[in-house]
Design a protein around this motif. Structure first.
Motif, PDB file in Angstrom:
ATOM      1  N   LEU A  20       0.737  -1.148  -0.060  1.00  0.00           N
ATOM      2  CA  LEU A  20      -0.191  -0.121   0.162  1.00  0.00           C
ATOM      3  C   LEU A  20       0.924   1.235   0.175  1.00  0.00           C
ATOM      4  N   TYR A  21       1.953   1.272   0.731  1.00  0.00           N
ATOM      5  CA  TYR A  21       2.950   2.291   0.689  1.00  0.00           C
ATOM      6  C   TYR A  21       3.450   2.597  -0.501  1.00  0.00           C
ATOM      7  N   VAL A  22       4.028   1.548  -1.362  1.00  0.00           N
ATOM      8  CA  VAL A  22       4.622   1.597  -2.605  1.00  0.00           C
ATOM      9  C   VAL A  22       3.564   2.307  -3.812  1.00  0.00           C
ATOM     10  N   ARG A  23       2.309   1.516  -3.518  1.00  0.00           N
ATOM     11  CA  ARG A  23       1.210   1.913  -4.501  1.00  0.00           C
ATOM     12  C   ARG A  23       0.903   3.462  -4.221  1.00  0.00           C
ATOM     13  N   SER A  24       1.045   4.042  -3.104  1.00  0.00           N
ATOM     14  CA  SER A  24       0.830   5.392  -2.827  1.00  0.00           C
ATOM     15  C   SER A  24       1.955   6.221  -3.407  1.00  0.00           C
ATOM     16  N   VAL A  25       3.178   5.787  -3.475  1.00  0.00           N
ATOM     17  CA  VAL A  25       4.188   6.562  -3.807  1.00  0.00           C
ATOM     18  C   VAL A  25       3.992   6.414  -5.557  1.00  0.00           C
ATOM     19  N   ILE A  26       3.757   5.399  -5.978  1.00  0.00           N
ATOM     20  CA  ILE A  26       3.780   5.245  -7.479  1.00  0.00           C
ATOM     21  C   ILE A  26       2.650   6.400  -7.782  1.00  0.00           C
ATOM     22  N   LEU A  27       1.468   6.384  -7.287  1.00  0.00           N
ATOM     23  CA  LEU A  27       0.275   6.982  -7.625  1.00  0.00           C
ATOM     24  C   LEU A  27       0.300   8.538  -7.549  1.00  0.00           C
ATOM     25  N   ASN A  28       1.141   8.903  -6.549  1.00  0.00           N
ATOM     26  CA  ASN A  28       1.374  10.255  -6.200  1.00  0.00           C
ATOM     27  C   ASN A  28       2.502  10.874  -7.161  1.00  0.00           C
ATOM     28  N   THR A  29       3.405  10.171  -7.358  1.00  0.00           N
ATOM     29  CA  THR A  29       4.578  10.424  -8.145  1.00  0.00           C
ATOM     30  C   THR A  29       4.322  10.607  -9.684  1.00  0.00           C
ATOM     31  N   LEU A  30       3.442   9.616 -10.122  1.00  0.00           N
ATOM     32  CA  LEU A  30       3.160   9.487 -11.616  1.00  0.00           C
ATOM     33  C   LEU A  30       1.603   9.762 -11.740  1.00  0.00           C
ATOM     34  N   PRO A  31       1.076  10.731 -12.006  1.00  0.00           N
ATOM     35  CA  PRO A  31      -0.465  10.807 -12.012  1.00  0.00           C
ATOM     36  C   PRO A  31      -0.910  10.454 -13.135  1.00  0.00           C
ATOM     37  N   GLU A  32      -0.169  10.114 -14.267  1.00  0.00           N
ATOM     38  CA  GLU A  32      -0.454   9.479 -15.488  1.00  0.00           C
ATOM     39  C   GLU A  32      -0.728   8.092 -15.575  1.00  0.00           C
ATOM     40  N   VAL A  33       0.038   7.541 -14.481  1.00  0.00           N
ATOM     41  CA  VAL A  33       0.083   6.036 -14.487  1.00  0.00           C
ATOM     42  C   VAL A  33      -1.373   5.449 -14.351  1.00  0.00           C
ATOM     43  N   GLU A  34      -1.472   4.125 -15.051  1.00  0.00           N
ATOM     44  CA  GLU A  34      -2.650   3.491 -14.753  1.00  0.00           C
ATOM     45  C   GLU A  34      -2.693   2.212 -14.122  1.00  0.00           C
ATOM     46  N   GLU A  35      -3.365   2.288 -12.768  1.00  0.00           N
ATOM     47  CA  GLU A  35      -3.330   0.938 -12.078  1.00  0.00           C
ATOM     48  C   GLU A  35      -4.361  -0.288 -12.737  1.00  0.00           C
ATOM     49  N   LYS A  36      -3.723  -1.180 -13.117  1.00  0.00           N
ATOM     50  CA  LYS A  36      -4.499  -2.354 -13.317  1.00  0.00           C
ATOM     51  C   LYS A  36      -4.399  -3.696 -12.600  1.00  0.00           C
ATOM     52  N   TYR A  37      -5.319  -4.563 -12.828  1.00  0.00           N
ATOM     53  CA  TYR A  37      -5.133  -5.918 -12.227  1.00  0.00           C
ATOM     54  C   TYR A  37      -4.952  -6.886 -13.246  1.00  0.00           C
ATOM     55  N   SER A  38      -3.698  -7.357 -13.668  1.00  0.00           N
ATOM     56  CA  SER A  38      -3.414  -8.285 -14.725  1.00  0.00           C
ATOM     57  C   SER A  38      -2.571  -9.386 -13.962  1.00  0.00           C
ATOM     58  N   TYR A  39      -2.950 -10.557 -14.664  1.00  0.00           N
ATOM     59  CA  TYR A  39      -2.161 -11.830 -14.189  1.00  0.00           C
ATOM     60  C   TYR A  39      -2.267 -12.089 -12.749  1.00  0.00           C
ATOM     61  N   ARG A  40      -3.522 -11.474 -12.104  1.00  0.00           N
ATOM     62  CA  ARG A  40      -3.626 -11.731 -10.628  1.00  0.00           C
ATOM     63  C   ARG A  40      -2.834 -10.980  -9.669  1.00  0.00           C
ATOM     64  N   ILE A  41      -2.224  -9.908 -10.300  1.00  0.00           N
ATOM     65  CA  ILE A  41      -1.281  -8.808  -9.540  1.00  0.00           C
ATOM     66  C   ILE A  41      -1.302  -7.549 -10.121  1.00  0.00           C
TER      67      ILE A  41
END
Length: 125
Positions: A20-41
């Motif tokens: 959850l911490y890594v996720r928040s850093v990614i989403l806050n650092t790169l607003p253009e990134v798209e979060e997906k659920y693929s291959y069960r991860i």
């Protein structure tokens, strides 16, 4: 609840907190990134190209923060390791949140995003 959220909340500690911490850093650092659920991860894509995924490998005791084109970044960011003899992917292994160098990770995210944006393919090997 979205599948990616379910994935995070079904993790045991300390993996859940780390992810959850890594996720928040990614989403806050790169607003253009798209979060997906693929291959069960969870995957984080720039455009339609995967950039990072988070995983817990069987038999390992860490969160694997894997960069799809990590081979291009490993000289500049020695924190990236070739775990499991992967051809292209390089990753950071986190056993605790404190294992993550926040400033270096943010710099790595920007560099990975720029590199992927310039690349014609996400998987090139």
């Amino acid at each position: 609840m979205k599948p990616v959220d379910e994935y995070f909340f079904n993790q045991k500690e300390p993996y859940q907190s780390i992810m959850l911490y890594v996720r928040s850093v990614i989403l806050n650092t790169l607003p253009e990134v798209e979060e997906k659920y693929s291959y069960r991860i969870p995957f984080y894509n720039i455009g339609k190209k995967p950039m990072i995924y988070l995983n817990i490998l069987k038999g390992k005791n860490y969160v694997d923060v894997a960069f799809v084109q990590g081979i291009l970044l490993e000289k500049q960011f020695p924190v990236l390791k070739n775990d499991n003899k992967r051809k292209q992917v390089r990753s950071i292994q986190l056993r605790t949140i404190e294992d993550l160098d926040h400033e270096n990770f943010v710099e790595l995210l920007h560099e990975a995003s720029n590199s992927l944006s310039k690349s014609k393919k996400a998987w090139f090997i």
